[in-house]
Design a protein around this motif. Sequence first.
Motif, PDB file in Angstrom:
ATOM      1  N   PRO A   1       0.810  -1.223   0.000  1.00 43.63           N
ATOM      2  CA  PRO A   1       0.000   0.000   0.000  1.00 43.63           C
ATOM      3  C   PRO A   1       0.844   1.275   0.000  1.00 43.63           C
ATOM      4  N   THR A   2       2.168   1.138  -0.031  1.00 42.56           N
ATOM      5  CA  THR A   2       3.050   2.307   0.007  1.00 42.56           C
ATOM      6  C   THR A   2       3.869   2.380  -1.278  1.00 42.56           C
ATOM      7  N   ILE A   3       4.634   3.446  -1.388  1.00 47.20           N
ATOM      8  CA  ILE A   3       5.506   3.652  -2.545  1.00 47.20           C
ATOM      9  C   ILE A   3       6.945   3.740  -2.042  1.00 47.20           C
ATOM     10  N   SER A   4       7.847   3.042  -2.709  1.00 43.34           N
ATOM     11  CA  SER A   4       9.254   3.038  -2.316  1.00 43.34           C
ATOM     12  C   SER A   4      10.039   4.012  -3.193  1.00 43.34           C
ATOM     13  N   ILE A   5      10.782   4.891  -2.517  1.00 37.42           N
ATOM     14  CA  ILE A   5      11.668   5.839  -3.201  1.00 37.42           C
ATOM     15  C   ILE A   5      13.010   5.795  -2.484  1.00 37.42           C
ATOM     16  N   ASN A   6      14.057   5.468  -3.205  1.00 39.07           N
ATOM     17  CA  ASN A   6      15.387   5.295  -2.600  1.00 39.07           C
ATOM     18  C   ASN A   6      15.340   4.259  -1.479  1.00 39.07           C
ATOM     19  N   SER A   7      14.512   3.227  -1.680  1.00 33.11           N
ATOM     20  CA  SER A   7      14.333   2.154  -0.692  1.00 33.11           C
ATOM     21  C   SER A   7      13.695   2.648   0.601  1.00 33.11           C
ATOM     22  N   VAL A   8      13.069   3.813   0.544  1.00 36.31           N
ATOM     23  CA  VAL A   8      12.346   4.370   1.694  1.00 36.31           C
ATOM     24  C   VAL A   8      10.868   4.412   1.332  1.00 36.31           C
ATOM     25  N   ARG A   9      10.026   3.881   2.209  1.00 34.27           N
ATOM     26  CA  ARG A   9       8.593   3.853   1.931  1.00 34.27           C
ATOM     27  C   ARG A   9       7.955   5.185   2.296  1.00 34.27           C
ATOM     28  N   VAL A  10       7.158   5.706   1.370  1.00 34.03           N
ATOM     29  CA  VAL A  10       6.442   6.963   1.597  1.00 34.03           C
ATOM     30  C   VAL A  10       4.963   6.715   1.359  1.00 34.03           C
ATOM     31  N   ALA A  11       4.144   7.549   1.984  1.00 35.10           N
ATOM     32  CA  ALA A  11       2.692   7.420   1.854  1.00 35.10           C
ATOM     33  C   ALA A  11       2.094   8.818   1.762  1.00 35.10           C
ATOM     34  N   PRO A  12       0.875   8.927   1.228  1.00 35.49           N
ATOM     35  CA  PRO A  12       0.227  10.237   1.124  1.00 35.49           C
ATOM     36  C   PRO A  12       0.066  10.881   2.500  1.00 35.49           C
ATOM     37  N   PRO A  13       0.092  12.203   2.551  1.00 33.65           N
ATOM     38  CA  PRO A  13       0.198  13.087   1.386  1.00 33.65           C
ATOM     39  C   PRO A  13       1.602  13.068   0.777  1.00 33.65           C
ATOM     40  N   ILE A  14       1.638  13.106  -0.539  1.00 36.98           N
ATOM     41  CA  ILE A  14       2.895  13.140  -1.279  1.00 36.98           C
ATOM     42  C   ILE A  14       3.238  14.599  -1.574  1.00 36.98           C
ATOM     43  N   VAL A  15       4.435  15.010  -1.164  1.00 37.29           N
ATOM     44  CA  VAL A  15       4.879  16.386  -1.404  1.00 37.29           C
ATOM     45  C   VAL A  15       6.107  16.341  -2.307  1.00 37.29           C
ATOM     46  N   ILE A  16       5.951  16.899  -3.491  1.00 38.61           N
ATOM     47  CA  ILE A  16       7.042  16.930  -4.472  1.00 38.61           C
ATOM     48  C   ILE A  16       7.585  18.350  -4.532  1.00 38.61           C
ATOM     49  N   ALA A  17       8.872  18.500  -4.262  1.00 41.09           N
ATOM     50  CA  ALA A  17       9.539  19.803  -4.357  1.00 41.09           C
ATOM     51  C   ALA A  17      10.415  19.799  -5.600  1.00 41.09           C
ATOM     52  N   ALA A  18      10.244  20.807  -6.440  1.00 46.38           N
ATOM     53  CA  ALA A  18      11.012  20.892  -7.682  1.00 46.38           C
ATOM     54  C   ALA A  18      11.574  22.298  -7.830  1.00 46.38           C
ATOM     55  N   VAL A  19      12.890  22.393  -8.003  1.00 39.22           N
ATOM     56  CA  VAL A  19      13.550  23.685  -8.215  1.00 39.22           C
ATOM     57  C   VAL A  19      13.639  23.942  -9.714  1.00 39.22           C
ATOM     58  N   GLY A  20      13.204  25.119 -10.107  1.00 37.59           N
ATOM     59  CA  GLY A  20      13.209  25.487 -11.518  1.00 37.59           C
ATOM     60  C   GLY A  20      12.277  26.651 -11.758  1.00 37.59           C
ATOM     61  N   ASP A  21      11.889  26.849 -13.015  1.00 39.60           N
ATOM     62  CA  ASP A  21      10.951  27.910 -13.361  1.00 39.60           C
ATOM     63  C   ASP A  21       9.545  27.468 -12.949  1.00 39.60           C
ATOM     64  N   ALA A  22       9.021  28.088 -11.890  1.00 40.84           N
ATOM     65  CA  ALA A  22       7.740  27.653 -11.322  1.00 40.84           C
ATOM     66  C   ALA A  22       6.601  27.799 -12.325  1.00 40.84           C
ATOM     67  N   GLN A  23       6.577  28.891 -13.057  1.00 40.54           N
ATOM     68  CA  GLN A  23       5.486  29.119 -14.006  1.00 40.54           C
ATOM     69  C   GLN A  23       5.480  28.055 -15.096  1.00 40.54           C
ATOM     70  N   THR A  24       6.655  27.733 -15.617  1.00 40.47           N
ATOM     71  CA  THR A  24       6.738  26.724 -16.679  1.00 40.47           C
ATOM     72  C   THR A  24       6.330  25.351 -16.164  1.00 40.47           C
ATOM     73  N   MET A  25       6.798  24.990 -14.975  1.00 39.51           N
ATOM     74  CA  MET A  25       6.468  23.671 -14.431  1.00 39.51           C
ATOM     75  C   MET A  25       4.983  23.566 -14.103  1.00 39.51           C
ATOM     76  N   GLU A  26       4.421  24.621 -13.537  1.00 40.52           N
ATOM     77  CA  GLU A  26       2.992  24.594 -13.223  1.00 40.52           C
ATOM     78  C   GLU A  26       2.160  24.494 -14.496  1.00 40.52           C
ATOM     79  N   GLY A  27       2.563  25.230 -15.520  1.00 46.80           N
ATOM     80  CA  GLY A  27       1.844  25.164 -16.788  1.00 46.80           C
ATOM     81  C   GLY A  27       1.898  23.785 -17.407  1.00 46.80           C
ATOM     82  N   ALA A  28       3.046  23.096 -17.274  1.00 44.29           N
ATOM     83  CA  ALA A  28       3.173  21.753 -17.840  1.00 44.29           C
ATOM     84  C   ALA A  28       2.246  20.770 -17.139  1.00 44.29           C
ATOM     85  N   LEU A  29       2.103  20.907 -15.822  1.00 43.11           N
ATOM     86  CA  LEU A  29       1.232  19.989 -15.084  1.00 43.11           C
ATOM     87  C   LEU A  29      -0.247  20.290 -15.317  1.00 43.11           C
TER      88      LEU A  29
END
Length: 239
Positions: A163-191
């Motif tokens: 029921p969980t998701i493994s990232i770098n062999s570490v289990r994570v569960a919702p809420p999922i928080v994704i932090a991305a460094v870059g042009d915020a406007q461009t990334m938001e528009g893409a999503l």
Amino acid sequence: MRQRSGQVMLVVIFAVLGFMVTTQIRNQQRLVGMLPLRRADELTALLRAAEAERDLLRYELASLRVRLEEVAASESAAIAALNRELASLRLLSGVSAVRGPGILVTMHDSQRPRTRQQDPNVFLIHDDDLLKVVNELRAAGAEAISINGQRLTALSEIRCVGPTISINSVRVAPPIVIAAVGDAQTMEGALKMRGGVVDQLSLWGIEVTMTRERELLVPAYDRVLSWKHARPAEVRGTP
């Protein structure tokens, strides 16, 4: 007569001898008087030669100092360039923390009411959902990404483990928080583009919210990157 002739001869001989002795003494006195002058000339010549050699050595020393400073400056520039390249590689590989503007993407499982006939798994966040979001962010120019504090690298896995998701062999569960460094406007528009990943997730009621941040901190990968089979390849020119 013979006795007088002998006496005259003796006088002449003594006179000649006296003249020769006197002349020799005078010559010796002249030589003795000239010796200090010759010695002074020789010392002057030696002094001038020594001064010329000293000036030449000073010039060579100054030239060597200039050359040494040039080499030191060149080495310093090369070291600075290597340090900049190393810092860039550390950022790209994920072993250094990154700070900069970007976007926070928060995802929650669907809270939509469901019927008994519906599969409950379709209302949950899965690994392929995260992969779609991450791919869109990278395509939009994200320079560093973390999910629930786990920095993504070239070796990071995103996969479901029960029921969980493994990232770098570490289990994570919702809420999922994704932090991305870059042009915020461009990334938001893409999503948010029509028919994109956010629209697809909204069909199942999975909540996705985005906030632009002036400064985000994406942590470093906290493990040792190692390769067991891969090694640098030599690039050979074509004949």
